[in-house]
Design a protein around this motif. Structure first.
Motif, PDB file in Angstrom:
ATOM      1  N   GLU A 184       0.838  -1.194   0.000  1.00  0.00           N
ATOM      2  CA  GLU A 184       0.000   0.000   0.000  1.00  0.00           C
ATOM      3  C   GLU A 184       0.873   1.244   0.000  1.00  0.00           C
ATOM      4  OE1 GLU A 184      -2.953   2.058  -0.705  1.00  0.00           O
ATOM      5  OE2 GLU A 184      -3.449  -0.023  -0.220  1.00  0.00           O
ATOM      6  N   THR A 185       0.792   2.035  -1.065  1.00  0.00           N
ATOM      7  CA  THR A 185       1.606   3.249  -1.151  1.00  0.00           C
ATOM      8  C   THR A 185       0.756   4.508  -1.217  1.00  0.00           C
ATOM      9  OG1 THR A 185       1.734   3.027  -3.575  1.00  0.00           O
ATOM     10  CG2 THR A 185       3.511   2.049  -2.277  1.00  0.00           C
ATOM     11  N   GLY A 186      -0.516   4.385  -0.896  1.00  0.00           N
ATOM     12  CA  GLY A 186      -1.378   5.554  -0.890  1.00  0.00           C
ATOM     13  C   GLY A 186      -1.895   5.893  -2.281  1.00  0.00           C
ATOM     14  N   ALA A 187      -2.590   7.006  -2.361  1.00  0.00           N
ATOM     15  CA  ALA A 187      -3.163   7.442  -3.634  1.00  0.00           C
ATOM     16  C   ALA A 187      -2.053   7.804  -4.614  1.00  0.00           C
ATOM     17  CB  ALA A 187      -4.070   8.644  -3.396  1.00  0.00           C
ATOM     18  N   PRO A 188      -2.239   7.484  -5.894  1.00  0.00           N
ATOM     19  CA  PRO A 188      -1.226   7.870  -6.879  1.00  0.00           C
ATOM     20  C   PRO A 188      -1.121   9.385  -6.988  1.00  0.00           C
ATOM     21  CG  PRO A 188      -3.190   6.998  -7.961  1.00  0.00           C
ATOM     22  CD  PRO A 188      -3.371   6.772  -6.501  1.00  0.00           C
ATOM     23  N   LEU A 189       0.029   9.848  -7.449  1.00  0.00           N
ATOM     24  CA  LEU A 189       0.225  11.283  -7.632  1.00  0.00           C
ATOM     25  C   LEU A 189      -0.791  11.828  -8.638  1.00  0.00           C
ATOM     26  CD1 LEU A 189       4.127  11.258  -7.843  1.00  0.00           C
ATOM     27  CD2 LEU A 189       2.760  12.117  -5.930  1.00  0.00           C
ATOM     28  N   THR A 190      -1.361  12.968  -8.318  1.00  0.00           N
ATOM     29  CA  THR A 190      -2.351  13.583  -9.202  1.00  0.00           C
ATOM     30  C   THR A 190      -1.662  14.248 -10.385  1.00  0.00           C
ATOM     31  OG1 THR A 190      -2.288  15.725  -8.082  1.00  0.00           O
ATOM     32  CG2 THR A 190      -3.802  14.055  -7.184  1.00  0.00           C
ATOM     33  N   LEU A 191      -2.439  14.634 -11.373  1.00  0.00           N
ATOM     34  CA  LEU A 191      -1.887  15.321 -12.542  1.00  0.00           C
ATOM     35  C   LEU A 191      -1.203  16.613 -12.124  1.00  0.00           C
ATOM     36  CD1 LEU A 191      -1.495  15.481 -15.576  1.00  0.00           C
ATOM     37  CD2 LEU A 191      -3.755  16.564 -15.757  1.00  0.00           C
ATOM     38  N   ASN A 192      -1.807  17.363 -11.207  1.00  0.00           N
ATOM     39  CA  ASN A 192      -1.184  18.603 -10.737  1.00  0.00           C
ATOM     40  C   ASN A 192       0.146  18.326 -10.033  1.00  0.00           C
ATOM     41  OD1 ASN A 192      -3.172  20.289 -11.718  1.00  0.00           O
ATOM     42  ND2 ASN A 192      -4.333  20.340  -9.800  1.00  0.00           N
ATOM     43  N   GLU A 193       0.194  17.243  -9.263  1.00  0.00           N
ATOM     44  CA  GLU A 193       1.436  16.890  -8.566  1.00  0.00           C
ATOM     45  C   GLU A 193       2.506  16.435  -9.552  1.00  0.00           C
ATOM     46  OE1 GLU A 193      -0.532  15.537  -4.282  1.00  0.00           O
ATOM     47  OE2 GLU A 193      -0.299  14.070  -5.897  1.00  0.00           O
ATOM     48  N   LEU A 194       2.121  15.689 -10.578  1.00  0.00           N
ATOM     49  CA  LEU A 194       3.072  15.290 -11.614  1.00  0.00           C
ATOM     50  C   LEU A 194       3.621  16.517 -12.340  1.00  0.00           C
ATOM     51  CD1 LEU A 194       1.197  12.217 -13.171  1.00  0.00           C
ATOM     52  CD2 LEU A 194       3.190  12.155 -11.667  1.00  0.00           C
ATOM     53  N   ASN A 195       2.744  17.461 -12.626  1.00  0.00           N
ATOM     54  CA  ASN A 195       3.184  18.680 -13.307  1.00  0.00           C
ATOM     55  C   ASN A 195       4.121  19.493 -12.425  1.00  0.00           C
ATOM     56  OD1 ASN A 195       1.648  17.994 -15.533  1.00  0.00           O
ATOM     57  ND2 ASN A 195      -0.108  19.265 -14.929  1.00  0.00           N
ATOM     58  N   TYR A 196       3.833  19.529 -11.129  1.00  0.00           N
ATOM     59  CA  TYR A 196       4.715  20.221 -10.178  1.00  0.00           C
ATOM     60  C   TYR A 196       6.109  19.600 -10.191  1.00  0.00           C
ATOM     61  CZ  TYR A 196       6.828  21.375  -5.658  1.00  0.00           C
ATOM     62  OH  TYR A 196       7.700  21.749  -4.665  1.00  0.00           O
ATOM     63  N   LEU A 197       6.172  18.271 -10.157  1.00  0.00           N
ATOM     64  CA  LEU A 197       7.464  17.594 -10.174  1.00  0.00           C
ATOM     65  C   LEU A 197       8.204  17.841 -11.491  1.00  0.00           C
ATOM     66  CD1 LEU A 197       6.638  14.158  -8.502  1.00  0.00           C
ATOM     67  CD2 LEU A 197       7.815  16.113  -7.477  1.00  0.00           C
ATOM     68  N   SER A 198       7.474  17.836 -12.595  1.00  0.00           N
ATOM     69  CA  SER A 198       8.107  18.088 -13.896  1.00  0.00           C
ATOM     70  C   SER A 198       8.778  19.452 -13.917  1.00  0.00           C
ATOM     71  CB  SER A 198       7.069  17.994 -15.020  1.00  0.00           C
ATOM     72  OG  SER A 198       6.639  16.662 -15.205  1.00  0.00           O
ATOM     73  N   THR A 199       8.103  20.431 -13.375  1.00  0.00           N
ATOM     74  CA  THR A 199       8.681  21.778 -13.309  1.00  0.00           C
ATOM     75  C   THR A 199       9.868  21.816 -12.360  1.00  0.00           C
ATOM     76  OG1 THR A 199       6.528  22.774 -13.785  1.00  0.00           O
ATOM     77  CG2 THR A 199       8.195  24.195 -12.780  1.00  0.00           C
ATOM     78  N   PHE A 200       9.728  21.171 -11.213  1.00  0.00           N
ATOM     79  CA  PHE A 200      10.807  21.149 -10.224  1.00  0.00           C
ATOM     80  C   PHE A 200      12.038  20.446 -10.783  1.00  0.00           C
ATOM     81  CE2 PHE A 200      13.059  20.713  -6.317  1.00  0.00           C
ATOM     82  CZ  PHE A 200      12.512  21.641  -5.447  1.00  0.00           C
ATOM     83  N   GLY A 201      11.832  19.441 -11.588  1.00  0.00           N
ATOM     84  CA  GLY A 201      12.948  18.677 -12.132  1.00  0.00           C
ATOM     85  C   GLY A 201      13.864  19.459 -13.036  1.00  0.00           C
ATOM     86  N   LYS A 202      13.431  20.637 -13.470  1.00  0.00           N
ATOM     87  CA  LYS A 202      14.260  21.468 -14.341  1.00  0.00           C
ATOM     88  C   LYS A 202      15.269  22.306 -13.559  1.00  0.00           C
ATOM     89  CE  LYS A 202      10.829  21.886 -18.056  1.00  0.00           C
ATOM     90  NZ  LYS A 202       9.884  20.900 -17.542  1.00  0.00           N
ATOM     91  N   ARG A 203      15.175  22.304 -12.240  1.00  0.00           N
ATOM     92  CA  ARG A 203      16.105  23.106 -11.436  1.00  0.00           C
ATOM     93  C   ARG A 203      17.504  22.485 -11.440  1.00  0.00           C
ATOM     94  NH1 ARG A 203      13.059  25.391  -6.028  1.00  0.00           N
ATOM     95  NH2 ARG A 203      10.928  25.494  -6.864  1.00  0.00           N
ATOM     96  N   ARG A 204      18.478  23.309 -11.134  1.00  0.00           N
ATOM     97  CA  ARG A 204      19.851  22.809 -11.075  1.00  0.00           C
ATOM     98  C   ARG A 204      19.995  21.833  -9.915  1.00  0.00           C
ATOM     99  NH1 ARG A 204      23.520  25.437  -7.465  1.00  0.00           N
ATOM    100  NH2 ARG A 204      22.531  27.116  -6.266  1.00  0.00           N
ATOM    101  N   ASN A 205      20.862  20.869 -10.091  1.00  0.00           N
ATOM    102  CA  ASN A 205      21.136  19.853  -9.069  1.00  0.00           C
ATOM    103  C   ASN A 205      19.906  19.014  -8.726  1.00  0.00           C
ATOM    104  OD1 ASN A 205      23.653  21.009  -9.046  1.00  0.00           O
ATOM    105  ND2 ASN A 205      23.852  21.034  -6.837  1.00  0.00           N
ATOM    106  N   VAL A 206      18.961  18.921  -9.666  1.00  0.00           N
ATOM    107  CA  VAL A 206      17.793  18.064  -9.472  1.00  0.00           C
ATOM    108  C   VAL A 206      17.721  17.076 -10.631  1.00  0.00           C
ATOM    109  CG1 VAL A 206      15.279  17.927  -9.278  1.00  0.00           C
ATOM    110  CG2 VAL A 206      16.511  19.836  -8.227  1.00  0.00           C
ATOM    111  N   TYR A 207      17.506  15.811 -10.297  1.00  0.00           N
ATOM    112  CA  TYR A 207      17.302  14.796 -11.325  1.00  0.00           C
ATOM    113  C   TYR A 207      15.887  14.254 -11.213  1.00  0.00           C
ATOM    114  CZ  TYR A 207      17.200  10.283 -13.635  1.00  0.00           C
ATOM    115  OH  TYR A 207      16.846   9.219 -14.424  1.00  0.00           O
ATOM    116  N   LEU A 208      15.171  14.332 -12.308  1.00  0.00           N
ATOM    117  CA  LEU A 208      13.862  13.691 -12.420  1.00  0.00           C
ATOM    118  C   LEU A 208      13.738  13.169 -13.841  1.00  0.00           C
ATOM    119  CD1 LEU A 208      10.965  13.032 -11.411  1.00  0.00           C
ATOM    120  CD2 LEU A 208      10.277  15.235 -12.385  1.00  0.00           C
ATOM    121  N   ASN A 209      13.528  11.885 -13.977  1.00  0.00           N
ATOM    122  CA  ASN A 209      13.343  11.296 -15.300  1.00  0.00           C
ATOM    123  C   ASN A 209      11.944  11.653 -15.791  1.00  0.00           C
ATOM    124  OD1 ASN A 209      12.980   9.566 -17.537  1.00  0.00           O
ATOM    125  ND2 ASN A 209      14.461   8.112 -16.698  1.00  0.00           N
ATOM    126  N   GLU A 210      11.885  12.556 -16.762  1.00  0.00           N
ATOM    127  CA  GLU A 210      10.594  13.029 -17.238  1.00  0.00           C
ATOM    128  C   GLU A 210       9.776  11.912 -17.890  1.00  0.00           C
ATOM    129  OE1 GLU A 210       7.383  15.402 -17.818  1.00  0.00           O
ATOM    130  OE2 GLU A 210       9.137  15.785 -16.545  1.00  0.00           O
TER     131      GLU A 210
END
Length: 330
Positions: A184-210
Motif C-alpha cells: 500500500e503506497t497511498g493514492a497515486p500522484l495527481t496530474l497537478n502533482e506530476l506537473n509540479y514535479l516536472s517543473t521542479f525537475g528542471k532546477r539545477r542539481n535536481v534529477y527527475l526522469n521526465e
C-alpha cells in the motif's frame, strides 16, 4: 526501434534483511540469507560477458552485509558503474571502507522534517542521514539525496532541496512512488502533482526522469503495447543466488544460477520468459521505476527522448560519463 540488444543493468540483492520498516516496501518482511563472495565473483564475470554495464547492490539494506565493500570493490575494478542506496543507519560505520567504490551513492531522505521522515521509514534514521552527508563530504564522496515522492510528502520537496541538497552541493533525485503487489503506497500522484514535479525537475542539481512522468500520465505500462523491457535489460539476482524473472517485484520464477549465469540467461526456458516482459497480467499499469529506467534507454521511442535530457544532466554533473565512455572504448 531497439537500440541495445543486451542487458545493461543488474539489480543484485545482497540480502532482503533490513534495519528499517518502510511503510511502502515489503522486502524487509522476507526471511533471507546473504549472498556469498564466490558467487558474486563468478556472476560479475558472466555479467560482463552478457554486456551489463551497471551493478546496483541493493536489498533490504545492503550495508547489513559484512562483505559489501568487497562486492563493490570487485565490481568497480571490473569496470562496472556501481550504485548503492542506504538509509544511512550504518553508513558512518562503513564510510571509509566504501570510499571510492560507489559511483552512484544514494542516501534516502523523504522529508526535511525529522519526524515525518522517520515515521515513513519506521525507524529513527533522519539524524544518521545528516551525519552521513558530512562524513561522505569529508571523504570526498558525492552522495545523492534520493527522495521518494508521495502525495503525503510532496510539500517537503522544496525544503529538502533548499535546506539539505543545495547547501551541501548534492544532487536531489526525485523518485515518484510506485505500487506493486499488495504493498500500500497511498493514492497515486495527481496530474497537478506530476506537473509540479516536472517543473521542479528542471532546477539545477535536481534529477527527475521526465519519462516517469509521461508514463504515469498515460496510465503506466500497457500489456498490449508494453514499454517495459525489464527482463531483457535487467538481470535480477536474489540472495539465494537465483535469477528472478521477469523482475523482482512481479517475479514469476526463480532459477538457480549454479555457477553459470551466462548459460542460464541464454537458455531457451529463460528466453521464453523474457519474451513475456511487460505482457503479463500483473504488468498492466506498472510504473516501477527501477525497471522502467533501463527500458527507456534501449528503445527509440517517445520515452527515450523524454528520458534523455535528465540522464545526460545527471551523468554530466556526477562525472559518471567518464566511466561510461571508458566502458564504450574497452
Amino acid at each position: 526501434m531497439r537500440l541495445v540488444h543486451h542487458p545493461v543493468l543488474c539489480n543484485y540483492y545482497v540480502t532482503y534483511r533490513c534495519n528499517a520498516r518502510c511503510s511502502f516496501c515489503d522486502i524487509w518482511e522476507k526471511p533471507s540469507p546473504y549472498i556469498k563472495l564466490a558467487d558474486v565473483e563468478q556472476n560479475l564475470r558472466d555479467l560482463r560477458e552478457l554486456g551489463v554495464r551497471v551493478v546496483d547492490f541493493t536489498g533490504g539494506e545492503p550495508l547489513l552485509h559484512q562483505q559489501i565493500d568487497q562486492f563493490l570493490g570487485l565490481a568497480h575494478d571490473l569496470g562496472f558503474i556501481t550504485t548503492l542506496t542506504t538509509n544511512c543507519l550504518l553508513y558512518p560505520k562503513w564510510a571509509e571502507r566504501l570510499r571510492g567504490k560507489v559511483d552512484m551513492l544514494h542516501f534516502s531522505l523523504d522529508a526535511a522534517d525529522k519526524d515525518l521522515h522517520d515515521q515513513g521509514r519506521g525507524v529513527a534514521c533522519f539524524d544518521f542521514v545528516q551525519e552521513s552527508i558530512q562524513i561522505a563530504k569529508a571523504l570526498g564522496e558525492r552522495p545523492d539525496i534520493l527522495f521518494t515522492v508521495f502525495s503525503e510528502n510532496i510539500d517537503q520537496v522544496e525544503r529538502v532541496y533548499t535546506e539539505i541538497a543545495l547547501p551541501n552541493h548534492l544532487m536531489l533525485l526525485l523518485n515518484p512512488a510506485f505500487s506493486y503487489n499488495t504493498v500500500e503506497t497511498g493514492a497515486p500522484l495527481t496530474l497537478n502533482e506530476l506537473n509540479y514535479l516536472s517543473t521542479f525537475g528542471k532546477r539545477r542539481n535536481v534529477y527527475l526522469n521526465e519519462a516517469f512522468m509521461q508514463l504515469r500520465r498515460e496510465g503506466g505500462n500497457h500489456i498490449t503495447a508494453p514499454v517495459c523491457k525489464a527482463a531483457s535489460t535487467t538481470l535480477v539476482i536474489s540472495p539465494e543466488n537465483e535469477l528472478i524473472l521477469p523482475c523482482y517485484h512481479l517475479g514469476q520464477q526463480n532459477f538457480p544460477i549454479d555457477g553459470n549465469l551466462k548459460k542460464l540467461y541464454q537458455s531457451e526456458e529463460v528466453r521464453q520468459l523474457i519474451a513475456l516482459e511487460g505482457r503479463l497480467p500483473a504488468c498492466e499499469g506498472c510504473t516501477i521505476n527501477c525497471y522502467m529506467q533501463p527500458s527507456f534507454a534501449v528503445e527509440l521511442n517517445s520515452y527515450f527522448w523524454k528520458a534523455l535530457p535528465s540522464t545526460l544532466k545527471y551523468n554530466w554533473q556526477k562525472g559518471t560519463w567518464k566511466r561510461l565512455l571508458k566502458q564504450a572504448i574497452t
